[in-house]
Design a protein around this motif. Structure first.
Motif, PDB file in Angstrom:
ATOM      1  N   THR A   1       0.563  -1.127  -0.035  1.00  0.00           N
ATOM      2  CA  THR A   1       0.032   0.292  -0.165  1.00  0.00           C
ATOM      3  C   THR A   1       0.715   1.203  -0.028  1.00  0.00           C
ATOM      4  OG1 THR A   1      -1.770  -1.014   1.268  1.00  0.00           O
ATOM      5  CG2 THR A   1      -1.941   1.117   1.455  1.00  0.00           C
ATOM      6  N   ILE A   2       0.634   2.110  -0.761  1.00  0.00           N
ATOM      7  CA  ILE A   2       1.329   3.221  -1.151  1.00  0.00           C
ATOM      8  C   ILE A   2       0.443   4.685  -0.750  1.00  0.00           C
ATOM      9  CG2 ILE A   2       2.892   4.694  -2.571  1.00  0.00           C
ATOM     10  CD1 ILE A   2       3.698   2.175  -3.771  1.00  0.00           C
ATOM     11  N   GLY A   3       0.940   5.606  -0.147  1.00  0.00           N
ATOM     12  CA  GLY A   3       0.434   6.922   0.102  1.00  0.00           C
ATOM     13  C   GLY A   3       1.222   7.845  -0.346  1.00  0.00           C
ATOM     14  N   VAL A   4       0.631   8.947  -0.773  1.00  0.00           N
ATOM     15  CA  VAL A   4       1.407  10.089  -1.610  1.00  0.00           C
ATOM     16  C   VAL A   4       0.690  11.121  -1.008  1.00  0.00           C
ATOM     17  CG1 VAL A   4       1.981  11.204  -3.616  1.00  0.00           C
ATOM     18  CG2 VAL A   4       1.913   8.750  -3.749  1.00  0.00           C
ATOM     19  N   VAL A   5       1.436  12.129  -0.566  1.00  0.00           N
ATOM     20  CA  VAL A   5       0.942  13.457  -0.008  1.00  0.00           C
ATOM     21  C   VAL A   5       1.911  14.557  -0.687  1.00  0.00           C
ATOM     22  CG1 VAL A   5       0.918  15.011   2.187  1.00  0.00           C
ATOM     23  CG2 VAL A   5       0.359  12.631   2.204  1.00  0.00           C
ATOM     24  N   MET A   6       1.421  15.511  -1.046  1.00  0.00           N
ATOM     25  CA  MET A   6       1.923  16.624  -1.625  1.00  0.00           C
ATOM     26  C   MET A   6       1.557  17.758  -0.907  1.00  0.00           C
ATOM     27  SD  MET A   6       2.412  17.725  -5.633  1.00  0.00           S
ATOM     28  CE  MET A   6       2.398  15.842  -6.048  1.00  0.00           C
ATOM     29  N   ILE A   7       2.212  18.930  -0.422  1.00  0.00           N
ATOM     30  CA  ILE A   7       1.943  19.980   0.163  1.00  0.00           C
ATOM     31  C   ILE A   7       2.515  21.029  -0.271  1.00  0.00           C
ATOM     32  CG2 ILE A   7       1.797  21.179   2.494  1.00  0.00           C
ATOM     33  CD1 ILE A   7       2.064  18.675   3.746  1.00  0.00           C
ATOM     34  N   GLY A   8       1.701  22.040  -0.746  1.00  0.00           N
ATOM     35  CA  GLY A   8       2.414  23.191  -1.478  1.00  0.00           C
ATOM     36  C   GLY A   8       1.897  24.601  -0.624  1.00  0.00           C
ATOM     37  N   GLY A   9       2.665  25.583  -0.286  1.00  0.00           N
ATOM     38  CA  GLY A   9       2.631  26.524   0.200  1.00  0.00           C
ATOM     39  C   GLY A   9       1.996  27.574  -0.686  1.00  0.00           C
ATOM     40  N   GLY A  10       1.097  28.530  -0.214  1.00  0.00           N
ATOM     41  CA  GLY A  10       0.444  29.284  -0.956  1.00  0.00           C
ATOM     42  C   GLY A  10       0.912  30.912  -0.332  1.00  0.00           C
ATOM     43  N   LYS A  11       0.249  31.659  -0.853  1.00  0.00           N
ATOM     44  CA  LYS A  11       0.503  33.002  -0.667  1.00  0.00           C
ATOM     45  C   LYS A  11      -0.051  33.422   0.854  1.00  0.00           C
ATOM     46  CE  LYS A  11      -2.272  36.445  -2.511  1.00  0.00           C
ATOM     47  NZ  LYS A  11      -2.563  37.279  -3.780  1.00  0.00           N
ATOM     48  N   GLN A  12       0.711  34.428   1.361  1.00  0.00           N
ATOM     49  CA  GLN A  12       0.264  34.587   2.920  1.00  0.00           C
ATOM     50  C   GLN A  12      -0.478  36.002   2.899  1.00  0.00           C
ATOM     51  OE1 GLN A  12       3.889  35.040   5.250  1.00  0.00           O
ATOM     52  NE2 GLN A  12       2.876  34.386   7.099  1.00  0.00           N
ATOM     53  N   GLU A  13      -1.505  35.796   3.452  1.00  0.00           N
ATOM     54  CA  GLU A  13      -2.584  37.113   3.804  1.00  0.00           C
ATOM     55  C   GLU A  13      -2.865  37.260   5.258  1.00  0.00           C
ATOM     56  OE1 GLU A  13      -5.977  36.800   1.171  1.00  0.00           O
ATOM     57  OE2 GLU A  13      -4.749  36.127  -0.445  1.00  0.00           O
ATOM     58  N   ASP A  14      -2.833  38.525   5.605  1.00  0.00           N
ATOM     59  CA  ASP A  14      -3.235  38.906   6.783  1.00  0.00           C
ATOM     60  C   ASP A  14      -2.288  37.939   8.000  1.00  0.00           C
ATOM     61  OD1 ASP A  14      -4.919  40.928   6.002  1.00  0.00           O
ATOM     62  OD2 ASP A  14      -6.502  39.416   5.866  1.00  0.00           O
ATOM     63  N   GLY A  15      -1.001  37.509   7.499  1.00  0.00           N
ATOM     64  CA  GLY A  15      -0.295  36.652   8.502  1.00  0.00           C
ATOM     65  C   GLY A  15      -0.586  35.246   8.484  1.00  0.00           C
ATOM     66  N   ILE A  16      -1.666  34.838   7.705  1.00  0.00           N
ATOM     67  CA  ILE A  16      -1.949  33.695   7.640  1.00  0.00           C
ATOM     68  C   ILE A  16      -1.403  32.990   6.385  1.00  0.00           C
ATOM     69  CG2 ILE A  16      -4.006  32.077   7.471  1.00  0.00           C
ATOM     70  CD1 ILE A  16      -5.440  34.015   8.952  1.00  0.00           C
ATOM     71  N   GLU A  17      -0.691  31.923   6.451  1.00  0.00           N
ATOM     72  CA  GLU A  17      -0.071  31.159   5.163  1.00  0.00           C
ATOM     73  C   GLU A  17      -1.002  30.059   4.852  1.00  0.00           C
ATOM     74  OE1 GLU A  17       3.696  28.147   3.793  1.00  0.00           O
ATOM     75  OE2 GLU A  17       3.923  29.895   5.577  1.00  0.00           O
ATOM     76  N   ARG A  18      -1.606  30.264   3.589  1.00  0.00           N
ATOM     77  CA  ARG A  18      -2.249  29.518   2.884  1.00  0.00           C
ATOM     78  C   ARG A  18      -1.508  28.000   2.176  1.00  0.00           C
ATOM     79  NH1 ARG A  18      -6.387  31.751   5.183  1.00  0.00           N
ATOM     80  NH2 ARG A  18      -6.905  33.721   4.277  1.00  0.00           N
ATOM     81  N   GLU A  19      -2.155  26.839   2.525  1.00  0.00           N
ATOM     82  CA  GLU A  19      -1.646  25.860   2.036  1.00  0.00           C
ATOM     83  C   GLU A  19      -2.509  24.915   1.472  1.00  0.00           C
ATOM     84  OE1 GLU A  19       0.240  23.165   5.314  1.00  0.00           O
ATOM     85  OE2 GLU A  19       1.906  24.374   5.402  1.00  0.00           O
ATOM     86  N   ILE A  20      -2.032  24.186   0.294  1.00  0.00           N
ATOM     87  CA  ILE A  20      -2.704  23.382  -0.495  1.00  0.00           C
ATOM     88  C   ILE A  20      -2.284  22.031  -0.169  1.00  0.00           C
ATOM     89  CG2 ILE A  20      -3.693  24.894  -2.158  1.00  0.00           C
ATOM     90  CD1 ILE A  20      -1.694  24.379  -4.125  1.00  0.00           C
ATOM     91  N   MET A  21      -3.142  20.895  -0.305  1.00  0.00           N
ATOM     92  CA  MET A  21      -2.862  19.524  -0.281  1.00  0.00           C
ATOM     93  C   MET A  21      -3.346  18.483  -1.162  1.00  0.00           C
ATOM     94  SD  MET A  21      -3.054  17.374   3.321  1.00  0.00           S
ATOM     95  CE  MET A  21      -1.880  18.396   4.242  1.00  0.00           C
ATOM     96  N   HIS A  22      -2.524  17.717  -1.828  1.00  0.00           N
ATOM     97  CA  HIS A  22      -3.302  16.432  -2.645  1.00  0.00           C
ATOM     98  C   HIS A  22      -2.729  15.252  -1.801  1.00  0.00           C
ATOM     99  CE1 HIS A  22      -3.482  13.754  -5.747  1.00  0.00           C
ATOM    100  NE2 HIS A  22      -2.201  13.493  -5.559  1.00  0.00           N
ATOM    101  N   CYS A  23      -3.824  14.282  -1.727  1.00  0.00           N
ATOM    102  CA  CYS A  23      -3.372  13.084  -1.144  1.00  0.00           C
ATOM    103  C   CYS A  23      -3.838  12.024  -1.826  1.00  0.00           C
ATOM    104  CB  CYS A  23      -3.830  12.860   0.290  1.00  0.00           C
ATOM    105  SG  CYS A  23      -3.367  14.123   1.326  1.00  0.00           S
ATOM    106  N   SER A  24      -3.171  10.687  -2.046  1.00  0.00           N
ATOM    107  CA  SER A  24      -3.502   9.607  -2.994  1.00  0.00           C
ATOM    108  C   SER A  24      -3.240   8.309  -1.969  1.00  0.00           C
ATOM    109  CB  SER A  24      -2.953   9.644  -4.124  1.00  0.00           C
ATOM    110  OG  SER A  24      -3.358  10.477  -5.163  1.00  0.00           O
TER     111      SER A  24
END
Length: 124
Positions: A99-122
């Motif tokens: 069984t293989i799990g893949v996680v990809m996390i990408g940092g997004g742009k920061q607004e109002d001191g909050i960093e946005r992250e996007i995630m992909h999982c399979s």
């Protein structure tokens, strides 16, 4: 890279098993070949498979005489083959399909001191 890993692992495993069984390996060659459709791997044809669809592993071994002066026989070779297959980590990983799990996390742009992250999982 996968075939290189398979050759390296199975060769080291074979030598360790041969030593444990008292089978004197003088020299040998391990080769692996696979079936690969580059149209799928390169994204040219969406219907073509990506990755290897068949693998063949071959050992060509030269033995010396065993300590008792006898030669390596068919039973010795059969046992060596079975144990090499059983204990080769790369081979067993391919055969048993983990069984293989893949996680990809990408940092997004920061607004109002909050960093946005996007995630992909399979999970396969």
């Amino acid at each position: 890279m996968l075939l290189d890993a398979l050759v390296a692992c199975s060769g080291v495993t074979l030598k360790a098993v041969a030593t444990a069984l008292g089978l004197p390996v003088q020299s040998g060659t391990v080769t692996a070949e696979g079936d690969l459709d580059f149209k799928g791997t390169m994204g040219v044809d969406r219907n073509a498979p990506v990755g290897l669809t068949g693998i063949r592993l071959q050992f060509d071994i030269k033995f010396g005489e065993k300590e008792d002066g006898s030669e390596v026989n068919e039973n010795d070779l059969e046992k060596l083959g079975k144990l090499t297959e059983r204990y080769c980590v790369v081979l067993q990983t391919l055969v048993k399909k983990p069984t293989i799990g893949v996680v990809m996390i990408g940092g997004g742009k920061q607004e109002d001191g909050i960093e946005r992250e996007i995630m992909h999982c399979s999970k396969y």
